[in-house]
Design a protein around this motif. Structure first.
Motif, mmCIF file in Angstrom:
data_model
loop_
_atom_site.group_PDB
_atom_site.id
_atom_site.type_symbol
_atom_site.label_atom_id
_atom_site.label_comp_id
_atom_site.label_asym_id
_atom_site.label_seq_id
_atom_site.Cartn_x
_atom_site.Cartn_y
_atom_site.Cartn_z
ATOM 1 N N ASN A 132 40.788 33.280 38.608
ATOM 2 C CA ASN A 132 42.111 32.702 39.100
ATOM 3 C C ASN A 132 43.252 33.459 38.296
ATOM 4 O O ASN A 132 44.310 33.647 38.404
ATOM 5 C CB ASN A 132 41.930 31.265 39.441
ATOM 6 N N SER A 144 46.485 35.498 38.741
ATOM 7 C CA SER A 144 47.721 34.657 38.672
ATOM 8 C C SER A 144 48.379 35.175 37.342
ATOM 9 O O SER A 144 49.634 35.645 37.391
ATOM 10 C CB SER A 144 47.361 33.229 38.739
ATOM 11 N N THR A 164 55.839 30.324 37.293
ATOM 12 C CA THR A 164 54.444 30.161 36.985
ATOM 13 C C THR A 164 53.905 29.211 35.945
ATOM 14 O O THR A 164 52.829 28.921 35.837
ATOM 15 C CB THR A 164 54.075 31.710 36.531
ATOM 16 N N SER A 216 46.539 29.287 46.276
ATOM 17 C CA SER A 216 46.297 30.615 46.515
ATOM 18 C C SER A 216 47.141 31.063 47.787
ATOM 19 O O SER A 216 47.392 32.101 47.943
ATOM 20 C CB SER A 216 44.754 30.900 46.899
ATOM 21 N N SER A 259 50.999 31.451 47.074
ATOM 22 C CA SER A 259 51.122 32.565 46.262
ATOM 23 C C SER A 259 51.353 33.743 47.260
ATOM 24 O O SER A 259 51.940 34.793 47.008
ATOM 25 C CB SER A 259 50.290 32.711 45.199
ATOM 26 N N SER A 315 50.944 30.204 41.657
ATOM 27 C CA SER A 315 50.327 30.496 40.709
ATOM 28 C C SER A 315 50.093 29.572 39.626
ATOM 29 O O SER A 315 49.318 29.440 38.956
ATOM 30 C CB SER A 315 50.885 31.766 40.236
ATOM 31 N N SER A 316 51.245 28.723 39.489
ATOM 32 C CA SER A 316 51.170 27.486 38.452
ATOM 33 C C SER A 316 50.285 26.588 38.564
ATOM 34 O O SER A 316 49.572 25.994 37.672
ATOM 35 C CB SER A 316 52.806 27.205 38.342
ATOM 36 N N LEU A 367 47.596 26.884 40.493
ATOM 37 C CA LEU A 367 46.230 27.489 40.129
ATOM 38 C C LEU A 367 45.873 27.699 38.890
ATOM 39 O O LEU A 367 44.657 27.440 38.271
ATOM 40 C CB LEU A 367 46.283 28.847 40.875
ATOM 41 N N ILE A 368 46.796 28.210 37.892
ATOM 42 C CA ILE A 368 46.503 28.125 36.494
ATOM 43 C C ILE A 368 46.182 26.651 35.774
ATOM 44 O O ILE A 368 45.276 26.843 34.910
ATOM 45 C CB ILE A 368 47.787 28.743 35.764
ATOM 46 N N TYR A 410 45.019 39.932 45.793
ATOM 47 C CA TYR A 410 45.274 38.495 45.076
ATOM 48 C C TYR A 410 44.514 37.430 46.214
ATOM 49 O O TYR A 410 43.758 36.607 45.522
ATOM 50 C CB TYR A 410 46.730 38.361 45.063
ATOM 51 N N THR A 463 41.525 35.230 44.765
ATOM 52 C CA THR A 463 41.679 34.027 44.460
ATOM 53 C C THR A 463 41.409 32.728 45.666
ATOM 54 O O THR A 463 41.184 31.726 45.139
ATOM 55 C CB THR A 463 43.217 33.735 44.072
#
Length: 448
Positions: A56, A60, A98, A122, A125, A153-154, A156-157, A214, A218
């Protein structure tokens, strides 16, 4: 890592309901003993979680780390007549979103669950990338590649940094180091693909290829993510006490200034190589070199915290970085000096990004990790929001779009400040450790 005690007192049903309402999505259920035995730490599915979170972050953060390729393309080709400070809004928005929107992941996951939240992120994004592939103007890319892709992405991170501490104890430093290195390894994979597509095809298809990779990776990784402990949360309660915690404040300020200094190198070093007379392919290939050293540094930094004080690593790395900006990149007219800077920056400029989540997971309880990481990353995102356009303005007006010395000085000052702040951070961690020596749940992996 000891479990968190959230046992409800039986004295009052009303009290029980109130207490339950404050438990977030990473809280331990009173009937969790059987589940703890089924999903033990450092074994079995824990390694699946580690790999899922790694991938991930690889795609990302990797896409964000590869933004230098797009930035060079925007500056030199796609928007060559557009002022640099206007172009900078694309990368500014992408990186800001992000980093800063992860604070919402706890609120979303408390309602639909961690796995569903990751899969939703996911999908968001991927939609952003799809729309970006049809974009031809700066404002369109700000909205698609910046806002939509960055938001997904933020989330997911944040999840990928917050879930693993539940699954690891003995090997937590290694696992967090590997996960944090994902952004570097991801960029190493994505950069040649994006570069090649820009050469042989078009910007639109380079984005679409990124989208396919991606969404596939992800999507699968997000499906595999789940909490080790059952979900009993119903609402999000933001603990405003973290705003007064000196450790969190210092980590946030360090991240604030590190983002400013890092953005200078990531966004402008490839363009500086082109201005030395080298072709764009070489400039973007050097990002791969940076990614190799960056990923390796993150992985090693996480691992060695079991032996070396994490904050000492941070102090040394920030000090070295502040020196190499002036010693090697400032006023550089040769490939040798510039390349030496980029390699050393990959080694010493990035340890914060793995040490910060390690310090947080070692210092605070499981249910606090997501909110704290989200808050720190929010500050880092705010840093980019105000600094990247400002740096672009300095480069445009003072540097005349060719002289990089002014923005190099800015980066040097920022990393010098982080060195001082890191010293204060060590003092604060030591102070926090003293009254909790009897409680091994505090600051165990971060040897002070």
């Amino acid at each position: 890592m000891p479990s968190i005690n959230n046992t409800l007192e039986p004295s009052s049903e009303a009290h029980a309901k109130t207490t339950t309402a404050k438990i977030n999505y990473m809280t331990i259920d009173p009937t969790q003993n059987a589940i703890e035995k089924l999903y033990t730490q450092d074994k079995g599915y824990a390694w699946v979680i580690m790999l899922a979170c790694f991938f991930n972050l690889a795609f990302s953060l990797g896409a964000v780390n590869a933004i230098g390729v797009f930035q060079t393309h925007y500056l030199k080709f796609m928007f060559s007549t557009v002022p640099a400070e206007i172009i900078a809004w694309i990368s500014t928005t992408s990186m800001t979103m992000t980093l800063s929107c992860g604070i919402f992941s706890n609120m979303i996951a408390s309602r639909i669950g961690i796995r569903n939240t990751a899969m939703l992120a996911s999908m968001i994004s991927s939609i952003g990338l799809l729309f970006a592939s049809f974009s031809t103007k700066v404002w369109q890319l700000v909205l698609t590649q910046g806002v939509i892709f960055g938001f997904g992405s933020s989330i997911l991170i944040n999840i990928s940094f917050s879930v693993p501490p539940q699954w690891f104890d003995t090997h937590k430093s290694f696992a967090m180091g590997l996960i944090a290195s994902g952004g570097g390894f991801g960029a190493l994979f994505l950069i040649p693909i994006i570069t090649k597509m820009l050469e042989v095809s078009s910007f639109a298809w380079s984005i679409r290829v990124l989208l396919i990779v991606y969404a596939l990776i992800t999507g699968i990784s997000s499906f595999l993510i789940k909490p080790r402990l059952p979900n009993t949360g119903t609402t999000l309660v933001f603990d405003y006490k973290i705003l007064a915690d000196p450790i969190i404040i210092l980590l946030s300020l360090i991240g604030f200034f590190i983002e400013i200094g890092t953005s200078v190198a990531i966004l402008y070093f490839p363009a500086s190589i082109i201005d030395l007379g080298y072709n764009p392919t070489l400039a973007t290939n050097l990002i791969m070199v940076f990614s190799v050293f960056s990923a390796s540094s993150r992985l090693i930094s996480g691992y060695v915290t079991k032996k070396i004080n994490a904050v000492n690593i941070l102090i040394f790395a920030n000090l070295v970085t502040s020196i190499i900006f002036m010693a090697l990149w400032y006023n550089s007219k040769s490939m040798g000096k510039s390349l030496a800077f980029y390699i050393l920056f990959g080694v010493f400029g990035v340890p914060y990004f793995v040490l910060q989540p390690i310090i947080v997971s070692a210092t605070y309880k499981y249910e606090q990790i997501s909110i704290i990481n989200g808050f720190i990353y929010l500050i880092m995102g705010f840093s980019l929001l105000i600094s990247v356009p400002s740096i672009g303005k300095v480069f445009q007006t003072l540097g005349k779009r060719q002289d990089y010395n002014q923005i190099i000085i800015i980066a040097t000052v920022c990393f010098s400040i982080t060195t001082i702040l890191s010293i204060f951070l060590k003092h604060s961690l030591l102070k926090k450790q003293k009254p909790s020596n009897s409680n091994k749940s505090q600051i165990d992996p971060v040897k002070l």
